[in-house]
Design an enzyme around this catalytic site. Structure first.
Site, PDB file in Angstrom:
ATOM      1  N   THR A   1     -10.356   2.232  15.023  1.00 20.35           N
ATOM      2  CA  THR A   1      -8.893   1.667  16.090  1.00 20.35           C
ATOM      3  C   THR A   1      -9.402   0.464  16.480  1.00 20.35           C
ATOM      4  OG1 THR A   1      -8.743   4.079  15.994  1.00 20.35           O
ATOM      5  CG2 THR A   1      -8.424   2.942  17.863  1.00 20.35           C
ATOM      6  N   ILE A   2     -10.732   0.334  17.386  1.00 16.03           N
ATOM      7  CA  ILE A   2     -11.114  -1.040  17.751  1.00 16.03           C
ATOM      8  C   ILE A   2     -10.580  -2.000  16.372  1.00 16.03           C
ATOM      9  CG2 ILE A   2     -13.007  -2.394  18.278  1.00 16.03           C
ATOM     10  CD1 ILE A   2     -12.307  -0.601  19.962  1.00 16.03           C
TER      11      ILE A   2
ATOM     12  N   CYS B   1       1.021  -1.484  -0.598  1.00 21.19           N
ATOM     13  CA  CYS B   1      -0.154   0.208   0.131  1.00 21.19           C
ATOM     14  C   CYS B   1       1.089   1.352   0.006  1.00 21.19           C
ATOM     15  CB  CYS B   1      -1.038   0.287   1.197  1.00 21.19           C
ATOM     16  SG  CYS B   1      -0.220  -0.354   3.070  1.00 21.19           S
TER      17      CYS B   1
ATOM     18  N   ALA C   1     -16.673  -0.168  17.811  1.00 20.47           N
ATOM     19  CA  ALA C   1     -16.741  -0.798  15.914  1.00 20.47           C
ATOM     20  C   ALA C   1     -16.573  -0.217  14.559  1.00 20.47           C
ATOM     21  CB  ALA C   1     -17.936  -1.736  15.611  1.00 20.47           C
TER      22      ALA C   1
ATOM     23  N   GLN D   1       6.354  -8.698   3.113  1.00 13.42           N
ATOM     24  CA  GLN D   1       6.006  -8.035   2.052  1.00 13.42           C
ATOM     25  C   GLN D   1       7.096  -9.289   1.067  1.00 13.42           C
ATOM     26  OE1 GLN D   1       4.458  -4.862   3.267  1.00 13.42           O
ATOM     27  NE2 GLN D   1       2.697  -5.233   3.587  1.00 13.42           N
TER      28      GLN D   1
END
Length: 420
Positions: A191-192, A50, A188, A118
């Protein structure tokens, strides 16, 4: 042939460009086959994440523009996109860059370990389609070894520098084995979700997700093999929760002191870790006055992370020195490999000259010439053949080049110093 890297990263290109020019994992094998088929490309590999896409190749230096054009065509990008954002590294630049990338020294988060995995994937993909040769194979292997050395010799990866990972590390410090612990996640959001993935990786025993939207809680819980509840059920599950981590967008406290005090009473002094990552806070600060409760806020974690980043920055200086030293080792191998090729070509050319002279000598002997005359012919002719090219190069060189060639000739032929 040159050892080339053509790439772009978070240093040189915005996310939109990185997305446009990236390769998915499923696309890379076929792309490597096409890349390797380009004229002049003898070895190739592609690393695409990414934050970076990099093409490694062993090819002629003049093929750089052809490789950039190929990359642009492959991704069907507008003209000039690659040239505007890409960097091109050659030989020593490629070696140092590869070692730095594998060691996490070029990452957006200094010292992050994911890039090494990776790179190993990129290596395996290139091996799978047989696009690696001796140079890239050895470069990747050397990069892996150096990354391991950097990890073992410095503290660049020893301290967490992300909020989510720091929270998980804090849980690891308080509980010897997360597999025996139950975690309650309140919220939810992103971050969580990131925290949940870290917890799952660390093998946490049980995860309960509480959220205002039960549907969102169920979606996250299902991905973790956990259990979903509404916010109104939190008090019921507190006594069985060893770790409570909250991050919601609520404007008031989600959890006050009283329900926590009741839960602690039922836990029989078994400690509980509570981490509040919300702004404004979800957990009443008064909770920290309770015995057997370890309450940390976002500011606490940020202070830890700032200290950890300082440690990583100091470790990076040590790591850069290690990389420089190991890059020199690889460059010596490259140089010796190039010298070996040149030596073989010299010997092959000398053998051709020898065989030509011997063939002429055999004809002279068959025509009745004396062995002594033929031996003199062989010695003189072979000497002239071997020295003709270097002598011509010395005579035709300009003053600066001639000085360099004379120094090289003295070393190569171990010429005696006149007057000694």
């Amino acid at each position: 042939m040159a050892l080339l890297t053509l790439g772009l990263s978070h240093h040189s290109a915005p996310v939109e460009t990185r997305e446009r020019l990236a390769f998915t994992a499923s696309e890379i094998p076929d792309a490597l086959v096409r890349l390797r088929a380009l004229p002049g490309v003898s070895e190739a590999a592609i690393l695409s994440t990414c934050n970076r896409t990099e093409i490694f190749a062993v090819a002629a230096p003049e093929d750089e523009s052809r490789l950039l054009d190929w990359w642009q065509r492959e991704r069907q990008a507008p003209a000039g996109t690659v040239e505007k954002h890409a960097y091109v590294l050659r030989d020593r630049g490629t070696v140092r860059h590869s070692l730095r990338v594998a060691s996490g020294l070029d990452s957006m988060v200094l010292g992050e370990p994911q890039i090494l995995g990776q790179m190993k994937t990129a290596f395996a993909q290139a091996q799978g389609v047989k696009s690696l040769g001796p140079v890239l194979y050895r470069l990747f292997q050397h990069s892996f070894s150096v990354a391991k050395l950097v990890r073992s010799e410095t503290e660049i990866g020893a301290h967490p520098v992300s909020i989510a990972y720091a929270a998980v590390q804090m849980a690891n410090h308080i509980f010897t084995d997360l597999r025996d612990q139950s975690v309650l996640l309140i919220g939810a959001g992103e971050t969580i979700q990131l925290l949940a993935r870290h917890l799952k990786t660390h093998g946490v025993g049980r995860i309960v997700v509480a959220n205002r939207s039960l549907e969102k809680a169920q979606t996250l819980a299902n991905s973790l093999g956990g259990y979903a509840i509404g916010l109104n059920e939190i008090a019921t599950h507190l006594p069985e929760s060893d770790v409570v981590i909250s991050c919601t967008a609520a404007r008031g406290f989600i959890l006050g002191r009283e329900p926590v005090a009741k839960a602690i009473g039922r836990r029989r002094r078994k400690p509980v870790l509570m981490i509040d990552l919300a702004i404004p806070r979800d957990l009443d600060p008064a909770i920290s006055t309770l015995e057997d409760v370890y309450l940390y806020t976002l500011d606490d974690l940020k202070a830890v992370i700032a200290g950890n980043m300082k440690v990583r920055e100091n470790a990076a200086k040590q790591a850069e020195a290690l990389v420089e030293d190991q890059a020199v080792h690889f460059e010596r191998w490259l140089d010796s490999r190039d010298a070996g090729v040149t030596i073989r070509r010299l010997r092959d050319q000398a053998r051709i000259s020898r065989d030509e002279v011997l063939e002429k000598a055999a004809r002279k002997l068959s025509q009745g010439e004396s062995p002594e005359a033929v031996m003199a012919f062989v010695a003189d002719t072979l000497t002239n053949k071997l020295l003709h090219a270097p002598s011509k190069a010395l005579r035709s060189a300009d003053a600066v080049e001639q000085s360099q060639l004379m120094d090289a000739a003295e070393r190569l032929f171990a010429l005696p110093i006149e007057g000694l």
